[in-house]
Motif scaffolding. Sequence first.
Motif, PDB file in Angstrom:
ATOM      1  N   VAL A 136       0.826  -1.213   0.000  1.00 16.05           N
ATOM      2  CA  VAL A 136       0.000   0.000   0.000  1.00 16.05           C
ATOM      3  C   VAL A 136       0.861   1.264   0.000  1.00 16.05           C
ATOM      4  O   VAL A 136       0.576   2.214  -0.727  1.00 16.05           O
ATOM      5  CB  VAL A 136      -0.972   0.005   1.208  1.00 16.05           C
ATOM      6  N   PHE A 137       1.929   1.256   0.802  1.00 13.93           N
ATOM      7  CA  PHE A 137       2.735   2.465   0.944  1.00 13.93           C
ATOM      8  C   PHE A 137       3.985   2.470   0.083  1.00 13.93           C
ATOM      9  O   PHE A 137       4.707   3.466   0.043  1.00 13.93           O
ATOM     10  CB  PHE A 137       3.108   2.681   2.412  1.00 13.93           C
ATOM     11  N   GLY A 138       4.256   1.369  -0.615  1.00 12.78           N
ATOM     12  CA  GLY A 138       5.431   1.312  -1.475  1.00 12.78           C
ATOM     13  C   GLY A 138       6.728   1.490  -0.711  1.00 12.78           C
ATOM     14  O   GLY A 138       7.670   2.096  -1.212  1.00 12.78           O
ATOM     15  N   ALA A 155       4.960  -4.371  10.267  1.00 12.93           N
ATOM     16  CA  ALA A 155       3.761  -4.313  11.095  1.00 12.93           C
ATOM     17  C   ALA A 155       4.105  -4.806  12.499  1.00 12.93           C
ATOM     18  O   ALA A 155       4.543  -5.940  12.668  1.00 12.93           O
ATOM     19  CB  ALA A 155       2.655  -5.166  10.486  1.00 12.93           C
ATOM     20  N   THR A 156       3.935  -3.946  13.478  1.00 16.66           N
ATOM     21  CA  THR A 156       4.149  -4.287  14.884  1.00 16.66           C
ATOM     22  C   THR A 156       2.878  -3.941  15.649  1.00 16.66           C
ATOM     23  O   THR A 156       2.075  -3.133  15.182  1.00 16.66           O
ATOM     24  CB  THR A 156       5.335  -3.497  15.472  1.00 16.66           C
ATOM     25  N   PRO A 157       2.697  -4.533  16.820  1.00 16.60           N
ATOM     26  CA  PRO A 157       1.473  -4.246  17.582  1.00 16.60           C
ATOM     27  C   PRO A 157       1.272  -2.759  17.893  1.00 16.60           C
ATOM     28  O   PRO A 157       0.140  -2.283  17.930  1.00 16.60           O
ATOM     29  CB  PRO A 157       1.662  -5.046  18.873  1.00 16.60           C
ATOM     30  N   GLU A 158       2.352  -2.023  18.082  1.00 14.71           N
ATOM     31  CA  GLU A 158       2.256  -0.625  18.485  1.00 14.71           C
ATOM     32  C   GLU A 158       2.086   0.343  17.314  1.00 14.71           C
ATOM     33  O   GLU A 158       1.812   1.527  17.529  1.00 14.71           O
ATOM     34  CB  GLU A 158       3.513  -0.215  19.261  1.00 14.71           C
ATOM     35  N   LEU A 159       2.265  -0.124  16.087  1.00 16.06           N
ATOM     36  CA  LEU A 159       2.219   0.745  14.906  1.00 16.06           C
ATOM     37  C   LEU A 159       0.850   1.409  14.753  1.00 16.06           C
ATOM     38  O   LEU A 159      -0.182   0.747  14.897  1.00 16.06           O
ATOM     39  CB  LEU A 159       2.544  -0.068  13.648  1.00 16.06           C
ATOM     40  N   LYS A 213      -0.234   7.366  12.666  1.00 18.33           N
ATOM     41  CA  LYS A 213       0.661   8.505  12.886  1.00 18.33           C
ATOM     42  C   LYS A 213       2.120   8.155  12.612  1.00 18.33           C
ATOM     43  O   LYS A 213       2.921   9.035  12.353  1.00 18.33           O
ATOM     44  CB  LYS A 213       0.522   9.018  14.317  1.00 18.33           C
ATOM     45  N   ASP A 214       2.446   6.870  12.664  1.00 17.71           N
ATOM     46  CA  ASP A 214       3.818   6.414  12.474  1.00 17.71           C
ATOM     47  C   ASP A 214       4.207   6.236  11.005  1.00 17.71           C
ATOM     48  O   ASP A 214       5.386   6.063  10.697  1.00 17.71           O
ATOM     49  CB  ASP A 214       4.045   5.063  13.172  1.00 17.71           C
ATOM     50  N   VAL A 215       3.210   6.257  10.101  1.00 12.23           N
ATOM     51  CA  VAL A 215       3.469   5.941   8.700  1.00 12.23           C
ATOM     52  C   VAL A 215       3.078   7.126   7.808  1.00 12.23           C
ATOM     53  O   VAL A 215       1.893   7.449   7.700  1.00 12.23           O
ATOM     54  CB  VAL A 215       2.678   4.686   8.255  1.00 12.23           C
ATOM     55  N   PRO A 216       4.065   7.765   7.192  1.00  8.49           N
ATOM     56  CA  PRO A 216       3.747   8.870   6.276  1.00  8.49           C
ATOM     57  C   PRO A 216       2.826   8.383   5.146  1.00  8.49           C
ATOM     58  O   PRO A 216       3.039   7.315   4.579  1.00  8.49           O
ATOM     59  CB  PRO A 216       5.109   9.283   5.718  1.00  8.49           C
ATOM     60  N   TRP A 263      -0.360   7.562   5.530  1.00 11.53           N
ATOM     61  CA  TRP A 263      -1.479   6.744   6.005  1.00 11.53           C
ATOM     62  C   TRP A 263      -2.657   7.677   6.243  1.00 11.53           C
ATOM     63  O   TRP A 263      -2.875   8.217   7.305  1.00 11.53           O
ATOM     64  CB  TRP A 263      -1.108   5.990   7.261  1.00 11.53           C
ATOM     65  N   ASP A 264      -3.442   7.860   5.202  1.00 11.54           N
ATOM     66  CA  ASP A 264      -4.627   8.703   5.262  1.00 11.54           C
ATOM     67  C   ASP A 264      -5.868   7.814   5.180  1.00 11.54           C
ATOM     68  O   ASP A 264      -5.767   6.583   5.188  1.00 11.54           O
ATOM     69  CB  ASP A 264      -4.596   9.744   4.147  1.00 11.54           C
ATOM     70  N   SER A 265      -7.030   8.433   5.085  1.00 11.41           N
ATOM     71  CA  SER A 265      -8.277   7.658   5.073  1.00 11.41           C
ATOM     72  C   SER A 265      -8.378   6.761   3.837  1.00 11.41           C
ATOM     73  O   SER A 265      -8.890   5.641   3.921  1.00 11.41           O
ATOM     74  CB  SER A 265      -9.489   8.586   5.157  1.00 11.41           C
ATOM     75  N   PHE A 266      -7.871   7.215   2.718  1.00 13.64           N
ATOM     76  CA  PHE A 266      -7.897   6.406   1.497  1.00 13.64           C
ATOM     77  C   PHE A 266      -7.035   5.153   1.673  1.00 13.64           C
ATOM     78  O   PHE A 266      -7.469   4.042   1.362  1.00 13.64           O
ATOM     79  CB  PHE A 266      -7.411   7.236   0.303  1.00 13.64           C
ATOM     80  N   ASN A 267      -5.817   5.325   2.170  1.00 10.22           N
ATOM     81  CA  ASN A 267      -4.939   4.171   2.373  1.00 10.22           C
ATOM     82  C   ASN A 267      -5.435   3.276   3.503  1.00 10.22           C
ATOM     83  O   ASN A 267      -5.203   2.069   3.484  1.00 10.22           O
ATOM     84  CB  ASN A 267      -3.495   4.623   2.610  1.00 10.22           C
ATOM     85  N   HIS A 268      -6.136   3.852   4.457  1.00 12.48           N
ATOM     86  CA  HIS A 268      -6.732   3.056   5.527  1.00 12.48           C
ATOM     87  C   HIS A 268      -7.726   2.055   4.927  1.00 12.48           C
ATOM     88  O   HIS A 268      -7.709   0.871   5.273  1.00 12.48           O
ATOM     89  CB  HIS A 268      -7.413   3.981   6.539  1.00 12.48           C
ATOM     90  N   ILE A 269      -8.550   2.537   4.015  1.00 11.31           N
ATOM     91  CA  ILE A 269      -9.515   1.659   3.340  1.00 11.31           C
ATOM     92  C   ILE A 269      -8.781   0.606   2.519  1.00 11.31           C
ATOM     93  O   ILE A 269      -9.162  -0.571   2.514  1.00 11.31           O
ATOM     94  CB  ILE A 269     -10.477   2.483   2.466  1.00 11.31           C
ATOM     95  N   ASN A 270      -7.717   0.995   1.836  1.00 11.28           N
ATOM     96  CA  ASN A 270      -6.934   0.028   1.060  1.00 11.28           C
ATOM     97  C   ASN A 270      -6.383  -1.081   1.947  1.00 11.28           C
ATOM     98  O   ASN A 270      -6.374  -2.257   1.553  1.00 11.28           O
ATOM     99  CB  ASN A 270      -5.780   0.728   0.334  1.00 11.28           C
TER     100      ASN A 270
END
Length: 81
Positions: A17-19, A25-29, A32-35, A37-44
């Motif tokens: 998704v983020f290229g 992927a960690t439990p705490e991620l 806010k930690d991933v440049p 990560w907006d609503s569109f990428n959340h849906i993806n």
Amino acid sequence: MTDQGIYDGLTEIFRDVFGDDDIVATPELTAKDVPGWDSFNHINIIVAAEVRFGVKFRAAEIESLRNVGDFARLIAERKAA
């Protein structure tokens, strides 16, 4: 499916998704930690996880997630059902 298998699958999804091959992927991620990560990428991410793990999520479940650990637990619950 093991917890590690879920996190491995989520790592692949995030990297796709983020290229970014450095994302893990960690439990705490959180978003806010991933440049990027907006609503569109959340849906993806959600759709890719549904396809990869063969599960479906309700909107209320998704809205209650605070981090990737919560998401992994939800996936595990769905896989066990």
